[in-house]
Design an enzyme around this catalytic site. Sequence first.
Site, PDB file in Angstrom:
ATOM      1  N   GLY A  87       1.143  -1.019   0.215  1.00  0.00           N
ATOM      2  CA  GLY A  87      -0.025  -0.176  -0.200  1.00  0.00           C
ATOM      3  C   GLY A  87       0.757   0.926  -0.119  1.00  0.00           C
ATOM      4  CB  SER A  88       0.333   4.391  -0.655  1.00  0.00           C
ATOM      5  OG  SER A  88      -1.153   4.519   0.149  1.00  0.00           O
TER       6      SER A  88
ATOM      7  N   GLY B 235      -6.933  -3.973   3.692  1.00  0.00           N
ATOM      8  CA  GLY B 235      -7.362  -5.468   1.906  1.00  0.00           C
ATOM      9  C   GLY B 235      -7.799  -4.569   0.825  1.00  0.00           C
TER      10      GLY B 235
ATOM     11  CD  GLU C  28      -1.968  -6.167   3.463  1.00  0.00           C
ATOM     12  OE1 GLU C  28      -1.266  -5.117   3.126  1.00  0.00           O
ATOM     13  OE2 GLU C  28      -2.505  -6.259   3.299  1.00  0.00           O
TER      14      GLU C  28
HETATM   15  C1  5RP Z   1      -3.446  -3.542   1.642  1.00  0.00           C
HETATM   16  C2  5RP Z   1      -3.208  -3.184   2.503  1.00  0.00           C
HETATM   17  C3  5RP Z   1      -2.832  -1.887   2.912  1.00  0.00           C
HETATM   18  O1  5RP Z   1      -2.631  -2.232   3.583  1.00  0.00           O
HETATM   19  C4  5RP Z   1      -4.572  -1.434   3.509  1.00  0.00           C
HETATM   20  O2  5RP Z   1      -4.765  -1.083   2.006  1.00  0.00           O
HETATM   21  C5  5RP Z   1      -3.632   0.829   3.561  1.00  0.00           C
HETATM   22  O3  5RP Z   1      -2.748   1.119   2.524  1.00  0.00           O
HETATM   23  P1  5RP Z   1      -2.224   2.921   2.381  1.00  0.00           P
HETATM   24  O4  5RP Z   1      -1.386   3.031   2.782  1.00  0.00           O
HETATM   25  O5  5RP Z   1      -2.383   3.068   0.603  1.00  0.00           O
HETATM   26  O6  5RP Z   1      -4.036   3.621   2.416  1.00  0.00           O
HETATM   27  O7  5RP Z   1      -4.201  -3.472   3.641  1.00  0.00           O
HETATM   28  O8  5RP Z   1      -4.302  -4.781   0.794  1.00  0.00           O
END
Ligand code: 5RP
Length: 251
Positions: free
Chosen positions: A46-47, A116, A124
């Site tokens: 994720g970002s 997710g 994860e």
């Molecule tokens: C990916 C995840 C990410 O950790 C979650 O979606 C948060 O993402 P971001 O840091 O881009 O807001 O669970 O499966």
Amino acid sequence: SPRPTSVSFSVKAQSVALSQDDLKKLAAEKAVESIKPGMVLGLGTGSTAAFAVDQIGKLLSSGQLHDIVGIPTSKRTEDQARSLGIPLVALDTHPRIDLAIDGADEVDPNLDLVKGRGGALLREKMVEAVAERFIVVADDTKLVKGLGGSGLAMPVEVVQFCWKFNLVRLRDLFREFGCEAKLRVGEGGEAYVTDNSNFIIDLYFKEPLKDGFAAGREIGKFEGVVEHGLFLGMATSVIIAGKNGVEVMNK
Ligand code: 5RP
């Protein structure tokens, strides 16, 4: 479940307005400070997690960090880590993880999570479940009073076979929470396919779940459900960055 036992404010954000990305980076870099040489690391997706992976790459290339290995939680993170020269291993050979760092979509007051929305929930959960420490990094938009309360998706990974059957079962399971269930669609308009060749059904709740553990148990009873995005009792710390600074909450 027990409430977080300590709360501290560590880094004061500057007086200039910080963007959401700045906040994500602040939280991620704070978490990376916990990495020590010799560690086996779980690398999130994720970002926000990407900022942590970037920072690990920088510390390795400048020689400030050495002798670590990482286990990526998605193909995306694997590509990023490889491009930064982070040595990678697998759970098969390294079944004990010292520290995992990952983002979250929702964080409740007990440090329970929804994860997710980036589609990587299965890997994860496999990685983070065996991590001795699991630090969650996020900006303060991720804080919720109750899981499912953001109005955004709570993902469930399902096998492709008869996915509609499970969509209906999941929607009906959470009828009392005003649940809507939708098949996740990718950028091209086709069904989104996970790294594990499965589909994702996103659940949207009109009100937060009363008991996340009961919800997780019930979802897990459906054959063909591979994993769900409730990460309960797993985070050992949550680092939240907001306009007033960085807050570290420990379980
Ligand atoms: C990916 C995840 C990410 O950790 C979650 O979606 C948060 O993402 P971001 O840091 O881009 O807001 O669970 O499966």
